[in-house]
Design an enzyme around this catalytic site. Structure first.
Site, PDB file in Angstrom:
ATOM      1  N   ASP A  98      27.650  -2.228   5.358  1.00 23.95           N
ATOM      2  CA  ASP A  98      26.317  -2.090   5.729  1.00 23.95           C
ATOM      3  C   ASP A  98      26.050  -0.604   6.323  1.00 23.95           C
ATOM      4  OD1 ASP A  98      25.219  -4.175   4.432  1.00 23.95           O
ATOM      5  OD2 ASP A  98      24.762  -5.274   6.435  1.00 23.95           O
ATOM      6  N   HIS A 117       8.240  10.543 -41.667  1.00 24.91           N
ATOM      7  CA  HIS A 117       9.591  10.734 -41.133  1.00 24.91           C
ATOM      8  C   HIS A 117      10.468  10.958 -42.333  1.00 24.91           C
ATOM      9  CE1 HIS A 117       8.489   8.586 -37.505  1.00 24.91           C
ATOM     10  NE2 HIS A 117       9.830   8.398 -37.141  1.00 24.91           N
ATOM     11  N   GLU A 131      12.124   2.232 -44.090  1.00 25.15           N
ATOM     12  CA  GLU A 131      11.213   1.870 -42.955  1.00 25.15           C
ATOM     13  C   GLU A 131       9.722   1.775 -43.483  1.00 25.15           C
ATOM     14  OE1 GLU A 131      12.463   3.303 -39.493  1.00 25.15           O
ATOM     15  OE2 GLU A 131      14.462   2.297 -39.103  1.00 25.15           O
ATOM     16  N   HIS A 135      19.599 -11.583   8.787  1.00 26.46           N
ATOM     17  CA  HIS A 135      18.602 -10.752   8.278  1.00 26.46           C
ATOM     18  C   HIS A 135      17.444 -11.596   7.840  1.00 26.46           C
ATOM     19  CE1 HIS A 135      20.194  -6.744   7.074  1.00 26.46           C
ATOM     20  NE2 HIS A 135      21.487  -7.514   6.687  1.00 26.46           N
ATOM     21  N   GLU A 166      25.492 -10.341  -3.730  1.00 27.04           N
ATOM     22  CA  GLU A 166      25.493  -9.203  -3.445  1.00 27.04           C
ATOM     23  C   GLU A 166      26.698  -8.711  -2.724  1.00 27.04           C
ATOM     24  OE1 GLU A 166      22.314  -6.962  -0.476  1.00 27.04           O
ATOM     25  OE2 GLU A 166      22.639  -9.112  -0.231  1.00 27.04           O
ATOM     26  N   HIS A 167      27.234  -9.423  -1.727  1.00 28.98           N
ATOM     27  CA  HIS A 167      28.318  -8.910  -0.943  1.00 28.98           C
ATOM     28  C   HIS A 167      29.450 -10.140  -1.329  1.00 28.98           C
ATOM     29  CE1 HIS A 167      24.887  -7.428   1.570  1.00 28.98           C
ATOM     30  NE2 HIS A 167      25.679  -6.631   1.558  1.00 28.98           N
ATOM     31  N   GLN A 188       0.712  -1.195  -0.214  1.00 25.82           N
ATOM     32  CA  GLN A 188      -0.052   0.179  -0.139  1.00 25.82           C
ATOM     33  C   GLN A 188       0.774   1.261   0.133  1.00 25.82           C
ATOM     34  OE1 GLN A 188       0.249  -2.302   2.439  1.00 25.82           O
ATOM     35  NE2 GLN A 188       0.105  -1.237   4.531  1.00 25.82           N
ATOM     36  N   SER A 218      19.170 -11.237   1.108  1.00 26.99           N
ATOM     37  CA  SER A 218      20.327 -10.784   1.278  1.00 26.99           C
ATOM     38  C   SER A 218      21.496 -12.039   1.210  1.00 26.99           C
ATOM     39  CB  SER A 218      20.746 -10.105   2.723  1.00 26.99           C
ATOM     40  OG  SER A 218      21.777  -9.548   2.886  1.00 26.99           O
ATOM     41  N   GLN A 255      24.922 -11.880   7.440  1.00 23.81           N
ATOM     42  CA  GLN A 255      23.839 -12.036   6.750  1.00 23.81           C
ATOM     43  C   GLN A 255      22.563 -12.797   6.898  1.00 23.81           C
ATOM     44  OE1 GLN A 255      23.836  -9.424   4.279  1.00 23.81           O
ATOM     45  NE2 GLN A 255      25.149  -8.802   5.522  1.00 23.81           N
ATOM     46  N   ASN A 282      10.023  -6.699   1.838  1.00 23.25           N
ATOM     47  CA  ASN A 282       9.695  -7.972   1.615  1.00 23.25           C
ATOM     48  C   ASN A 282       9.062  -8.229   0.186  1.00 23.25           C
ATOM     49  OD1 ASN A 282       6.815  -7.184   1.571  1.00 23.25           O
ATOM     50  ND2 ASN A 282       6.714  -7.639   3.761  1.00 23.25           N
TER      51      ASN A 282
END
Length: 451
Positions: free
Chosen positions: A376, A435, A430, A277, A342-343, A206, A252, A274, A229
């Site tokens: 981080d 054009h 074309e 998390h 990622e890391h 939302q 992560s 990690q 999430n």
């Protein structure tokens, strides 16, 4: 190096051997990416976004009541004013305030350097006098999503808001879920430090819908950044096109390449950092030394009982963690590039040598003293990073995500003759008559010798 031993078994991580015949099969099982395309979530999010688009504030209030258990008569009760942000900054302990400000200064300094090297607007004239160039302008208004479910993330406020400020974005709107109405003072203080323009105590799909479509209370933004999430990820995917987004963030990840020279306890804790998390987070160690792998396993077993988020760590390690024995560090680099984490920590004696071989990672942490957690919070580079292998084609969040590039073209009279002939041929090729004719009109009307 000391080897903390224990008779208790190590955590139940997968054990893979990259030299074994069945490695590719087991590797595929480990990296069977968790699908973000959950049909039930996506359908639910689609309904929620349409509801927010139609009913605006009323829908946001209803979902906030349902999911965050916050009763609010109007959106005014969910807006967090500048006075509350400043009060939070003044009320937190001095140690926290100083840490926030120090981290913010390092993040700002890094992104200012990034802006300098990103380049600005430019233009030039070609041989026939035509002006060509590029204009760089900041976005007018951005929304930053700050997670607030299982933990509070003031660092995410800094990492999203500061590069937007450095880019020159004049208005930054923060949304953050506050389950049961609990507003985290450190998050609010970080918003004050980072210069957030407006803030709302709303989250979930939302909040993404409110930012994307705009409501009577929440202003419509040009781009939404920040992780969340599965519902937030699905919502960001669906509103792309209505506004921009930074990326679709997954769980992560950390990948550590080790040669046995870093204390096992340090590597164990980095893997925990990690795993804590989320149960779906992924922590992996690549190492050619089986004895060192066992040292890290024993260190994890010994350190795990002291972790406040032990249950989450255990679930993460059991479900998606792994120790992978590799032939050598060269094979470790090959695997790391396949994984595109990622890391990526290089816990080796000569990390720069490996770093020069590697191509795909969200961020690379070089050497034993460079824990991922420093990245981080306060090293300076952004911690909003590509996940789920998308580091093959995506980059860390940065100043460049908050600006847009506009092409500049001013054709000279002489250029209209030269370019018009080219455009006429291609336009007819074309079968786009208008054009071609638009170019021909200028070609026919101009004296080729004119300036």
């Amino acid at each position: 190096m000391s080897d903390p031993t224990s008779s208790a078994p190590a955590p139940q991580l997968r054990r893979l051997d990259a030299t074994a015949a069945d490695f590719e099969t087991r590797y595929a099982e480990l990296f069977d990416r968790i699908s973000e395309e959950n049909a039930a979530i996506d359908a639910r999010v689609a309904d929620m976004l349409e509801d927010v688009r139609r009913r605006g504030d009323a829908a946001v209030l209803e979902y906030t009541r349902r999911f965050d258990r916050v009763e609010a008569a109007s959106m005014a009760a969910l807006e967090i004013g500048q006075r509350e942000l400043q009060d939070a900054l003044e009320a937190i302990p001095a140690e926290q305030r100083e840490a926030l400000q120090a981290a913010a200064e390092r993040v700002r300094s890094y992104h200012e350097r990034q802006r300098e090297h990103m380049g600005g607007s430019w233009e030039y004239h070609d041989a026939d006098g035509t002006l060509l160039g590029q204009k760089i302008t900041p976005l007018d208004r951005v929304g930053i999503y700050v997670p607030g479910g299982k933990a509070a993330y003031p660092s995410s406020v800094l990492m999203n808001a500061i590069p937007a400020h450095v880019a020159g974005v004049p208005e930054i709107v923060m949304v953050v879920p506050t389950p049961d109405g609990e507003r985290n003072p450190l998050v609010l203080a970080a918003a004050a430090v980072a210069g957030v323009s407006r803030a709302f105590a709303i989250g979930g799909a939302q909040a993404v819908g409110a930012l994307a479509f705009g409501t009577a209370s929440v202003p419509k933004v040009d781009k939404i950044t920040g992780p969340g999430n599965a519902y937030v990820a699905a919502a960001k995917r669906r509103v792309f096109g209505v506004c921009g987004i930074d990326m679709i963030a997954g769980p992560s990840e950390i990948l550590v390449i080790a040669d046995g020279s870093t204390p096992a306890d340090w590597v164990a804790m980095d893997l925990f950092s990690q795993a804590e998390h989320d149960e779906l987070a992924q922590s992996i160690l690549l190492c050619p030394d089986p004895a060192y792998i066992e040292q890290v396993g024993r260190a994890m077993q010994r350190l795990l009982p002291g972790m406040s988020r032990r249950a989450i760590i255990e679930a993460s390690l059991r479900g998606r963690g792994a120790f992978i024995r590799v032939r050598d560090l060269e094979q470790a680099c090959e695997l790391a590039d396949r994984i595109a984490p990622e890391h990526l920590e290089l816990a080796t004696r000569e990390p720069r040598v490996l770093a020069d071989r590697l191509r795909h990672a969200g961020a690379v942490f070089l050497g034993a003293y460079t824990s991922e957690s420093l990245g981080d919070y306060c090293a300076g580079p952004n911690h909003v990073l590509p996940t789920s292998g998308t580091a093959r084609f995506s980059s860390a969040l940065g100043v460049y995500d908050f600006v847009k590039r506009t092409s500049l073209i001013q054709v000279s009279r002489r250029g209209a003759v030269h370019l018009g002939r080219i455009a006429s041929v291609l336009g007819h090729g074309e079968r786009l008559q208008a054009h071609a004719t638009a170019a021909e009109m200028r070609l026919n009307d101009l004296d080729p010798e004119a300036g």
